[in-house]
Design a protein around this motif. Structure first.
Motif, PDB file in Angstrom:
ATOM      1  N   MET A   1       0.847  -1.157   0.000  1.00 17.67           N
ATOM      2  CA  MET A   1       0.000   0.000   0.000  1.00 17.67           C
ATOM      3  C   MET A   1       0.902   1.232   0.000  1.00 17.67           C
ATOM      4  N   PHE A   2       0.556   2.202  -0.815  1.00 17.39           N
ATOM      5  CA  PHE A   2       1.294   3.458  -0.901  1.00 17.39           C
ATOM      6  C   PHE A   2       0.351   4.609  -0.570  1.00 17.39           C
ATOM      7  N   THR A   3       0.893   5.615   0.095  1.00 16.10           N
ATOM      8  CA  THR A   3       0.115   6.826   0.331  1.00 16.10           C
ATOM      9  C   THR A   3       1.045   8.024   0.245  1.00 16.10           C
ATOM     10  N   LEU A   4       0.541   9.099  -0.323  1.00 14.96           N
ATOM     11  CA  LEU A   4       1.302  10.331  -0.463  1.00 14.96           C
ATOM     12  C   LEU A   4       0.709  11.346   0.509  1.00 14.96           C
ATOM     13  N   LEU A  15       5.478  13.512   1.739  1.00 16.20           N
ATOM     14  CA  LEU A  15       6.147  12.297   2.183  1.00 16.20           C
ATOM     15  C   LEU A  15       5.388  11.116   1.604  1.00 16.20           C
ATOM     16  N   LEU A  16       6.117  10.194   1.002  1.00 14.80           N
ATOM     17  CA  LEU A  16       5.502   8.985   0.462  1.00 14.80           C
ATOM     18  C   LEU A  16       5.737   7.856   1.473  1.00 14.80           C
ATOM     19  N   VAL A  17       4.663   7.218   1.910  1.00 13.32           N
ATOM     20  CA  VAL A  17       4.757   6.122   2.874  1.00 13.32           C
ATOM     21  C   VAL A  17       4.245   4.849   2.198  1.00 13.32           C
ATOM     22  N   ALA A  50       4.809   6.750  -7.656  1.00 15.37           N
ATOM     23  CA  ALA A  50       5.416   8.079  -7.562  1.00 15.37           C
ATOM     24  C   ALA A  50       5.285   8.832  -8.881  1.00 15.37           C
ATOM     25  N   GLY A  51       5.504   8.142  -9.994  1.00 11.04           N
ATOM     26  CA  GLY A  51       5.374   8.781 -11.303  1.00 11.04           C
ATOM     27  C   GLY A  51       3.966   9.253 -11.578  1.00 11.04           C
ATOM     28  N   ILE A  61       9.316   6.571   3.227  1.00 13.05           N
ATOM     29  CA  ILE A  61       9.458   5.673   4.370  1.00 13.05           C
ATOM     30  C   ILE A  61       8.720   4.391   4.001  1.00 13.05           C
ATOM     31  N   LEU A  62       9.393   3.260   4.190  1.00 11.87           N
ATOM     32  CA  LEU A  62       8.823   1.945   3.891  1.00 11.87           C
ATOM     33  C   LEU A  62       8.738   1.160   5.191  1.00 11.87           C
ATOM     34  N   THR A  63       7.562   0.647   5.497  1.00 15.51           N
ATOM     35  CA  THR A  63       7.369  -0.137   6.711  1.00 15.51           C
ATOM     36  C   THR A  63       6.785  -1.488   6.344  1.00 15.51           C
ATOM     37  N   GLY A  64       6.911  -2.429   7.261  1.00 21.25           N
ATOM     38  CA  GLY A  64       6.192  -3.667   7.039  1.00 21.25           C
ATOM     39  C   GLY A  64       6.808  -4.889   7.665  1.00 21.25           C
ATOM     40  N   ASP A  65       6.058  -5.962   7.531  1.00 18.68           N
ATOM     41  CA  ASP A  65       6.485  -7.295   7.944  1.00 18.68           C
ATOM     42  C   ASP A  65       7.198  -7.894   6.741  1.00 18.68           C
TER      43      ASP A  65
END
Length: 191
Positions: A1-4, A15-17, A50-51, A61-65
């Protein structure tokens, strides 16, 4: 999942998370290959997102399991795939930095770190990492105090100013050039 995300006071600050969950079973070498592939796909999809949102230069910032004992190994596999396939990828893959934490899961079979917060150090400064509760190897989670088999990870960040990012980029390029120059002179027949 991406969010801006955009800062309300200044919508130009973004910030892109991204967050993800990669293939399970961190002990399996076969699953590690799957995770390496998934990790590489994540960075290609991040570039596409992003494009689409004109956010190629926005800090990430990238998070996750990640279900991985070592996120550097995942990055190495993903980088190798990108080079072999000559496929475009998000620049974060080349500059990803880990916010270090202790073990995030303890079961009867394992006690290790599989949950990560990764960030783009050229554009973001980590100012702190949240503390995780101490758990004993003989006390697997979930339990009455921890309702999940994962402990929550957290970190604090500050976005670098545009000029700080430019200086960091110039410094990185200078170091890369100096390393390449030194390598060429150390091995004159390398070309």
């Amino acid at each position: 999942m991406f969010t801006l995300l955009r800062w309300r006071r200044d919508p130009s600050v973004r910030l892109l998370v991204a967050t993800t969950h990669l293939a399970r079973n961190p002990e399996s070498d076969d699953a590690q290959l799957s995770r390496g592939f998934q990790y590489g796909v994540l960075f290609r999809e991040l570039l596409a997102f992003a494009g689409t949102h004109q956010a190629e230069d926005v800090p990430v910032i990238l998070t996750g399991d990640l279900n991985a004992k070592d996120c550097d190994e995942l990055a190495g596999m993903a980088r190798a795939l990108v080079r072999l396939l000559k496929s475009p990828t998000h620049p974060l893959l080349w500059s990803v930095t880990d916010a270090p934490t202790s073990a995030t899961t303890i079961t009867e079979e394992r006690q290790l770190r599989i949950d990560y917060i990764l960030y783009q150090s050229s554009a973001i400064v980590m100012t702190g990492v949240g503390r995780l509760p101490r758990l004993n190897k003989g006390s697997p989670i979930p339990d009455e105090n921890h309702p999940s088999d994962h402990l929550p990870v957290s970190a604090r960040f500050v976005l670098k100013s545009h000029w700080a990012q430019v200086c960091a980029c110039i410094h990185l390029r200078t170091l890369t050039h100096a390393h390449a120059h030194a390598h060429t002179h150390a091995h004159p027949h390398a070309h």
